[in-house]
Design a protein around this motif. Structure first.
Motif, mmCIF file in Angstrom:
data_model
loop_
_atom_site.group_PDB
_atom_site.id
_atom_site.type_symbol
_atom_site.label_atom_id
_atom_site.label_comp_id
_atom_site.label_asym_id
_atom_site.label_seq_id
_atom_site.Cartn_x
_atom_site.Cartn_y
_atom_site.Cartn_z
ATOM 1 N N ARG A 189 5.066 -7.901 1.608
ATOM 2 C CA ARG A 189 4.545 -7.076 2.702
ATOM 3 C C ARG A 189 5.179 -5.689 2.679
ATOM 4 O O ARG A 189 4.489 -4.674 2.864
ATOM 5 N N SER A 190 6.472 -5.611 2.466
ATOM 6 C CA SER A 190 7.161 -4.327 2.407
ATOM 7 C C SER A 190 6.621 -3.455 1.273
ATOM 8 O O SER A 190 6.373 -2.261 1.451
ATOM 9 N N ASN A 191 6.400 -4.047 0.107
ATOM 10 C CA ASN A 191 5.870 -3.291 -1.021
ATOM 11 C C ASN A 191 4.438 -2.829 -0.764
ATOM 12 O O ASN A 191 4.047 -1.735 -1.184
ATOM 13 N N ARG A 192 3.648 -3.647 -0.075
ATOM 14 C CA ARG A 192 2.281 -3.241 0.263
ATOM 15 C C ARG A 192 2.278 -2.023 1.173
ATOM 16 O O ARG A 192 1.466 -1.113 1.015
ATOM 17 N N VAL A 193 3.181 -1.990 2.126
ATOM 18 C CA VAL A 193 3.253 -0.860 3.052
ATOM 19 C C VAL A 193 3.555 0.421 2.291
ATOM 20 O O VAL A 193 2.936 1.471 2.525
ATOM 21 N N PHE A 194 4.495 0.355 1.353
ATOM 22 C CA PHE A 194 4.841 1.547 0.586
ATOM 23 C C PHE A 194 3.675 2.006 -0.281
ATOM 24 O O PHE A 194 3.453 3.211 -0.442
ATOM 25 N N ILE A 195 2.919 1.085 -0.852
ATOM 26 C CA ILE A 195 1.751 1.468 -1.647
ATOM 27 C C ILE A 195 0.726 2.172 -0.779
ATOM 28 O O ILE A 195 0.151 3.194 -1.173
ATOM 29 N N LEU A 196 0.475 1.648 0.413
ATOM 30 C CA LEU A 196 -0.498 2.270 1.314
ATOM 31 C C LEU A 196 -0.065 3.671 1.723
ATOM 32 O O LEU A 196 -0.856 4.618 1.684
ATOM 33 N N VAL A 197 1.195 3.827 2.096
ATOM 34 C CA VAL A 197 1.689 5.129 2.561
ATOM 35 C C VAL A 197 1.652 6.159 1.436
ATOM 36 O O VAL A 197 1.156 7.279 1.612
ATOM 37 N N LEU A 198 2.156 5.770 0.274
ATOM 38 C CA LEU A 198 2.190 6.715 -0.841
ATOM 39 C C LEU A 198 0.797 6.961 -1.414
ATOM 40 O O LEU A 198 0.524 8.041 -1.951
ATOM 41 N N GLY A 199 -0.082 5.977 -1.312
ATOM 42 C CA GLY A 199 -1.456 6.183 -1.741
ATOM 43 C C GLY A 199 -2.149 7.243 -0.917
ATOM 44 O O GLY A 199 -2.873 8.106 -1.449
ATOM 45 N N VAL A 200 -1.939 7.218 0.397
ATOM 46 C CA VAL A 200 -2.500 8.254 1.271
ATOM 47 C C VAL A 200 -1.894 9.611 0.926
ATOM 48 O O VAL A 200 -2.597 10.630 0.852
ATOM 49 N N ALA A 201 -0.573 9.646 0.689
ATOM 50 C CA ALA A 201 0.090 10.907 0.349
ATOM 51 C C ALA A 201 -0.458 11.487 -0.951
ATOM 52 O O ALA A 201 -0.726 12.691 -1.052
ATOM 53 N N ALA A 202 -0.632 10.639 -1.975
ATOM 54 C CA ALA A 202 -1.157 11.103 -3.260
ATOM 55 C C ALA A 202 -2.573 11.649 -3.113
ATOM 56 O O ALA A 202 -2.941 12.653 -3.738
ATOM 57 N N THR A 203 -3.383 11.004 -2.274
ATOM 58 C CA THR A 203 -4.753 11.465 -2.050
ATOM 59 C C THR A 203 -4.778 12.828 -1.377
ATOM 60 O O THR A 203 -5.567 13.713 -1.752
ATOM 61 N N VAL A 204 -3.908 13.022 -0.397
ATOM 62 C CA VAL A 204 -3.841 14.307 0.301
ATOM 63 C C VAL A 204 -3.411 15.419 -0.656
ATOM 64 O O VAL A 204 -4.014 16.497 -0.702
ATOM 65 N N VAL A 205 -2.362 15.157 -1.451
ATOM 66 C CA VAL A 205 -1.888 16.169 -2.404
ATOM 67 C C VAL A 205 -2.974 16.476 -3.434
ATOM 68 O O VAL A 205 -3.173 17.632 -3.828
ATOM 69 N N ALA A 206 -3.687 15.449 -3.887
ATOM 70 C CA ALA A 206 -4.758 15.645 -4.871
ATOM 71 C C ALA A 206 -5.854 16.561 -4.333
ATOM 72 O O ALA A 206 -6.461 17.325 -5.091
ATOM 73 N N CYS A 207 -6.125 16.468 -3.048
ATOM 74 C CA CYS A 207 -7.138 17.335 -2.453
ATOM 75 C C CYS A 207 -6.714 18.807 -2.461
ATOM 76 O O CYS A 207 -7.558 19.706 -2.412
ATOM 77 N N LEU A 208 -5.408 19.053 -2.557
ATOM 78 C CA LEU A 208 -4.895 20.416 -2.503
ATOM 79 C C LEU A 208 -4.701 21.039 -3.879
ATOM 80 O O LEU A 208 -4.535 22.250 -4.000
#
Length: 499
Positions: A361-380
């Motif tokens: 569960r802890s690893n899933r949370v980190f994947i979700l958070v960093l996945g959103v961060a990577a998507t935001v940076v990619a848009c920029l």
């Protein structure tokens, strides 16, 4: 385009289904992060080839072929050379360590003080690598759908984050195998020959193109040398690559499968350059080389085939993005968060089902958070080659010397490793700002200063502790495989809780 839509949608639905099925197998931390360390040669080869050949290798490789001709293969060729070197010389020792991250290796070799700072550098690299592959989604969706670039990135990113968080490395491994097959068929068996035929064959291409387009060195000796420094050496030490090595069921599987994957990379490199060269012969006045891949796919392929080739491009991007994403999450959770928050010793290690579910569960949370961060940076951001260069400059300039030094030089110590990481990393960052991201100076000076700092500081300070070196020697020889690496990161013998 209706047939192409059907092919792409079927592919994406299939990937999600495979990811969901793989998620049912991720019951423990080992399953989630390293596929239970039990991949055989076939699956290991496919997943390793898939993770190293992503959007930058596919879209960027065709772009370089369009700009420089056959010599544009050197970027991806350098990746293949690095994978071959890793597999032949280092993969056996890496697999026998039985750890989860590169920072854990540095902690075993030098001590805990090396793990957090190296974890930060590695996290920056893996996150930027995820961003580069996420950026590339837009080039495929732009061919299929007339949607904004940010929407294309969000759609692709959501799919990758979804199946990565669902099953971790098991889902990623299974989807990588699908992606490896689709990529091989789409790029090597379909797009490559059809592009060459469309351009009239090699003879007609050579007659149309500027002089030197079929020279293997027209891109320039200095550029080739820089690619080798950045990408060949980067393959030796990247968390995304090491985490795949950790999935092998034995060091022999890691060596054999990695070698086959490395040869595949060399073939893929040449294919991308030839496709780009054919595109230049057909469409010599494109507004930008970045559009070369999309142009040849849109104009040279028949319906259905176009959809399969675009699915192949998505495969390349998604496999690298998912591998980089889980690597980034593993480093952030294991090497930074737990140590900085002082929760490392509080992690459940009793082997119960509840403890294992908490880990996953802890690893899933980190994947979700960093996945959103990577998507935001990619848009920029927009340039995949520049973004990839930033990632590898940070990795090689900051971590290559202490990692390889720890593997081959017994005199290297903690002080030398810390000096190497800090001085090398800062030099790379300063020179990228002052000289430019794509300049050669950042990696030249960063790597040289990192090596000098490692050697000089190690020699001027006390030698490593003999007990630590002995524990390291036994660990790398595979004599302590029953030790849980997460409880022995200080290099001392630990209870065999994983026996």
């Amino acid at each position: 385009m209706a047939v192409d839509y059907v092919v792409i949608v079927a592919y994406l639905v299939g990937i999600v289904g495979v990811g969901w099925w793989g998620g049912r197998r991720a019951r423990s931390r080992s399953d989630f992060l390293v596929a239970g360390r039990r991949l055989g040669p076939t699956m290991y080869t496919g997943t390793m080839a898939a993770v190293v050949l992503g959007g930058a290798s596919t879209i960027g490789g065709v772009r370089l072929g369009y700009t420089y001709g056959i010599s544009g293969a050197w970027m991806v060729f350098a990746i293949g050379l690095g994978l071959l070197a890793l597999s032949v010389f280092f993969s056996g020792r890496i697999a026998r360590l039985k750890v989860y991250t590169v920072a854990e290796m540095l902690s075993l070799r030098y001590g805990d003080a090396a793990s957090v700072i190296s974890g930060v550098v590695m996290w920056m690299y893996t996150l930027m690598l995820a961003v580069t592959s996420t950026i590339a989604y837009a080039s495929v969706f732009d061919v299929l759908f007339d949607i904004p670039r940010w929407a294309a990135i969000v759609i692709g990113g959501a799919i990758v984050v979804g199946y990565s968080a669902l099953g971790g490395m098991w889902s990623i491994t299974l989807t990588d195998m699908v992606q490896f097959v689709v990529k091989s068929v789409g790029v090597l068996l379909l797009l490559l020959p059809l592009a060459v035929i469309k351009a009239g064959g090699f003879g007609r291409m050579e007659a149309r193109l500027p002089h030197g387009f079929f020279s293997p060195t027209s891109i320039g000796g200095q550029t080739i040398f820089t690619y080798v420094l950045i990408y060949t050496f980067g393959m030796l030490i990247g968390q995304d690559i090491w985490q795949r090595v950790f999935t092998a069921r034995s060091d022999r599987v890691a060596a054999f499968g990695g070698t086959v994957a490395g040869v595949y990379c060399l073939v893929y490199a040449l294919a991308g350059a030839v496709i780009g060269t054919a595109t230049r012969a057909l469409y010599p006045t494109l507004p930008g080389a970045d559009s070369a891949f999309a142009t040849i796919v849109k104009n040279a392929l028949p319906p259905g085939v176009k959809g399969l080739v675009l699915a192949a491009a998505l495969s390349a991007m998604m496999s690298t993005a998912s591998g980089a994403l889980i690597a980034s999450a593993t480093v952030a959770e294991n090497d930074i968060w737990r140590r900085v928050s002082r929760r490392r010793n509080a992690r459940p290690t009793d082997g119960t089902a509840v403890a294992e579910r908490d880990e996953v569960r802890s690893n899933r949370v980190f994947i979700l958070v960093l996945g959103v961060a990577a998507t935001v940076v990619a848009c920029l951001l927009s340039d995949v080659v520049s973004a990839l260069t930033v990632a590898y400059n940070l990795l090689v300039g900051g971590l290559l010397v202490p990692i390889l030094g720890g593997l081959v030089w017994r005199r290297g110590n903690l002080q030398g490793a810390l000096a190497s990481i800090i001085v090398g990393g800062c030099t790379v960052i300063v020179l990228m700002v002052t000289k430019g991201v794509l300049a050669n100076e950042p990696i030249y000076y960063g790597l040289g200063i990192s090596l000098l700092a490692y050697v000089v500081v190690s020699l001027l300070t006390p030698a490593p502790d003999a007990a630590r070196l002995d524990a390291w020697r036994r660990r790398i020889a595979g004599e302590t495989t029953s030790v849980d690496p997460t409880t022995a990161a200080d290099g001392r013998p630990a209870a065999a809780s994983a026996a």
